[in-house]
Scaffold this active site. Structure first.
Site, PDB file in Angstrom:
ATOM      1  N   CYS A  56       0.834  -1.196   0.000  1.00  0.00           N
ATOM      2  CA  CYS A  56       0.000   0.000   0.000  1.00  0.00           C
ATOM      3  C   CYS A  56       0.873   1.252   0.000  1.00  0.00           C
ATOM      4  O   CYS A  56       1.991   1.237   0.497  1.00  0.00           O
ATOM      5  CB  CYS A  56      -0.897   0.013   1.223  1.00  0.00           C
ATOM      6  SG  CYS A  56      -1.994  -1.406   1.359  1.00  0.00           S
ATOM      7  N   LYS A  91       5.796  -4.350  -5.220  1.00  0.00           N
ATOM      8  CA  LYS A  91       7.246  -4.161  -5.280  1.00  0.00           C
ATOM      9  C   LYS A  91       7.882  -4.278  -3.898  1.00  0.00           C
ATOM     10  O   LYS A  91       8.927  -4.894  -3.735  1.00  0.00           O
ATOM     11  CB  LYS A  91       7.562  -2.785  -5.888  1.00  0.00           C
ATOM     12  CG  LYS A  91       9.055  -2.506  -6.056  1.00  0.00           C
ATOM     13  CD  LYS A  91       9.682  -3.451  -7.051  1.00  0.00           C
ATOM     14  CE  LYS A  91      11.139  -3.125  -7.294  1.00  0.00           C
ATOM     15  NZ  LYS A  91      11.800  -4.150  -8.127  1.00  0.00           N
TER      16      LYS A  91
END
EC number: 2.6.1.16
Length: 610
Positions: free
Chosen positions: A2, A605
């Protein structure tokens, strides 16, 4: 995972939030939202499932999103499905909040709040925090800061978050717990984000919050309290990241760009670390670090994903070059089991971001045990792992935007090989291996440039494999982990099912899968195991398997064998050399299949929750 971006200014912050959200997209997300406090002291909130362009369309339709203070969020679903109702910000009357992390005791808190009349409209743990802040604020009539300090004592888990209150429209409050948060400094404006890339267009000045910090921001002032509620001053850091380094340039995707940046990334990794007389030196390691390296008899390597595969390669180097026993373990497994620390052991942690939650937990848990010390290898100087470890070495790979790690992997391998050679010299007082490794690594950037010239051959192979559902990768020795990395890349980017096996394990089970429809990628450099892997190739051929072999110019195969020959005939660097065409293969298969290469589904990522 997030992403958070928040701003407070003398001007409208909507565009700042939108641009920041766009730059957080690479972290992975499935929904997004933002909220501002307008001149009427109303909280105006917009949320949407899917892409950020959906939020932009909503802004154009409403034309109401004008305010000097705002919070925004890109969400990667953990609690609750990827639906609009679960997107952040979450609101409770006058309180709005964005949050990264997981609240482990949210169900207990939710039950108590429901008994006090609070109605929940989402399935998230974050909404619990918003209602709890509102409840405590009204129950005790405390200031917003005191209320938040009370609330976080009742939370179990990780809860980096930013809060705004329409009754206090001149401040933002940020708490760092578990996930990174930083403050961006502007003129008559200040910002909070989980990632400096989101703010590089508007500031180069940052303050990194420490674990447990609470920050209060106005447009002209910043106040920070540490985890003990003591007023502290954190240093201002000037970012040296250039804005153009986070663009794709002439490439279609970041992943392709980053694959092609590897010669330069490797050059940066070895720059100032190899002397004119072929010695290896790390300016980050002081005399205490060298004394530690001299004492170690065992290394525990902890990592996740691609970094784990790098650790697996380095095990061969540490044991063959340094003569040190080595164990490599997945961080999420290491965190939650009882383990024995061998005498004079080093904990070595690998992470691209330096914020990987499982690796951080492993590092923190390790401090209860008798390791000589901890060494982190990562790509971010300001990361939590670097801050909390005893020593760290940066890969200097440069910003990596694509979710699938490429140049981070090859620079990790480069650093690991250098460390193995350095330890050999420290322990034996013999410079031969260190000199050989240093001399060979000088050639590596040019060799990788030449490997990239095989691009068209890899594309042709990708066309052949793009409609296949199952692909097997095999390798031996220190190239077995490269088979693992090749399979992982193909899975991540193209969604093709792929598995990697140590070639010697074929006859112990996987050979049952081989028939005329089976596609097998073989990593076969001309090393001491080439005759063994040729036997494996023969086993596959006699069962009708379709072979695709990566080898060098010296190794001979049957005339009808499909071989892609790489311009490197050595052994030492073969893991670094052979992974590059496998990265390209995954890229081109995904391209042909029309997949979202830089943002593969369900992946992030930076994995900042366990």
């Amino acid at each position: 995972m997030c992403g958070i971006i928040s701003a407070i200014s003398k001007k409208n912050v909507t565009n700042i939030l939108i641009e920041g959200m766009k730059r957080l997209e690479y972290r992975g997300y499935d929904s997004s939202g933002l909220a501002i406090i307008n001149k009427k002291k109303e909280i105006i909130r917009l949320r949407s499932q899917g892409k950020i362009k959906n939020i932009i369309n909503l802004i154009h339709k409403t034309k109401q999103l004008i305010g000097n203070i705002g919070i925004a969020h890109t969400r990667w679903a953990t609690h609750g499905l990827a639906l609009k109702k679960n997107a952040h910000p979450h609101v409770s009357k006058n309180i709005a909040i964005v949050h990264n992390g997981i609240i482990e005791n949210y169900l207990n808190i939710k039950t108590k709040l429901q008994k006090n009349g609070y109605i929940f409209t989402s399935d998230t743990d974050t909404e619990v925090i918003a209602h709890l802040i509102h409840y405590e604020q009204n129950k005790n009539n405390k200031s917003l800061l005191k209320t938040i300090q009370t609330v976080i004592l009742k939370l179990t888990g990780s809860y980096s978050m930013v809060i705004m209150d329409r009754y206090h429209p001149n401040i933002l409050i940020a708490i760092r717990s578990g996930s990174p948060l930083l403050i961006g400094l502007g003129k008559q404006e200040n910002f909070i984000s989980s990632d400096q890339l989101s703010l590089l267009k508007i500031t180069k000045k940052f303050i990194y919050l420490n674990e447990g910090d609470i920050a209060i921001l106005s447009h002209k002032k910043i106040t920070i309290f540490n985890k003990n509620s003591i007023l502290v001053h954190r240093p201002i850091v000037i970012s040296n990241i250039q804005n153009d380094s986070i663009t794709k340039g002439h490439y279609q995707h970041y992943m392709k760009k980053e694959i092609y940046e590897q010669p330069y990334a490797i050059k940066n990794a070895i720059r100032n670390r190899i002397t004119k007389n072929e010695k290896i030196q790390f300016s980050e390691l002081n005399n205490n670090a060298h004394a530690l390296l001299l004492k170690i008899e065992h290394i525990d390597i902890i990592a996740c994903g691609t970094s784990y595969n790098a650790g697996m390669v380095s095990k061969y180097w540490f044991e063959s070059l340094s003569k040190i026993s080595c164990n490599v373990e997945i961080a999420s497994e290491f965190c939650h089991r009882k383990f024995i620390v061998k005498k004079n052991s080093l904990l070595l942690i690998l992470s691209q971001s330096g914020e990987t939650a499982d690796s951080l937990t492993a590092l923190r848990n390790s401090k209860k045990h008798e390791y000589l010390g901890s060494l982190v290898i990562c790509n971010s100087s300001s990361s939590s792992l670097v801050y909390e470890s005893n020593f760290s070495i940066l890969t200097n790979a440069g910003i990596e935007i694509g979710v699938a790690s490429t140049k981070s992997f090859t620079t990790q391998l480069t650093i690991l090989l250098m460390i193995a050679a350095k330890i050999n010299n420290l322990k034996t007082n013999d410079e031969k291996i260190e000199n050989k490794v240093a001399k060979t690594l000088r050639l590596l950037p040019e060799i990788t440039k030449n490997v990239l010239k095989c691009d068209s051959l890899i594309y042709s192979l990708a066309k052949e494999l793009s409609d296949k559902n199952n692909i097997i990768f095999i390798g031996r020795g220190h190239n077995y982990p490269i088979a693992m990395e090749g399979a992982l890349k193909l899975k991540e980017i193209s969604y093709t099912h792929a598995e990697a096996y140590a070639a010697g394990e074929l006859k112990h089970g996987p050979l049952a899968l081989v028939d005329s429809s089976t596609q097998i990628i073989v990593i076969a450099p001309n090393d001491n195991l080439i005759d063994k892997i040729k036997l494996n190739i023969s086993e596959i051929r006699t069962r009708g398997g379709v072979l695709h072999i990566f080898s060098d110019n010296l190794t001979k195969f049957n005339d009808n064998t499909n071989v892609i020959r790489l311009p490197y005939d050595g052994i030492l660097l073969s893991p670094i050399i052979y992974v590059i065409p496998l990265q390209l293969l995954a890229y081109y298969v995904a391209l042909i299949k029309g997949k979202n290469i830089d943002k593969p589904r369900n992946l992030a990522k930076s994995v900042t929750v366990e």
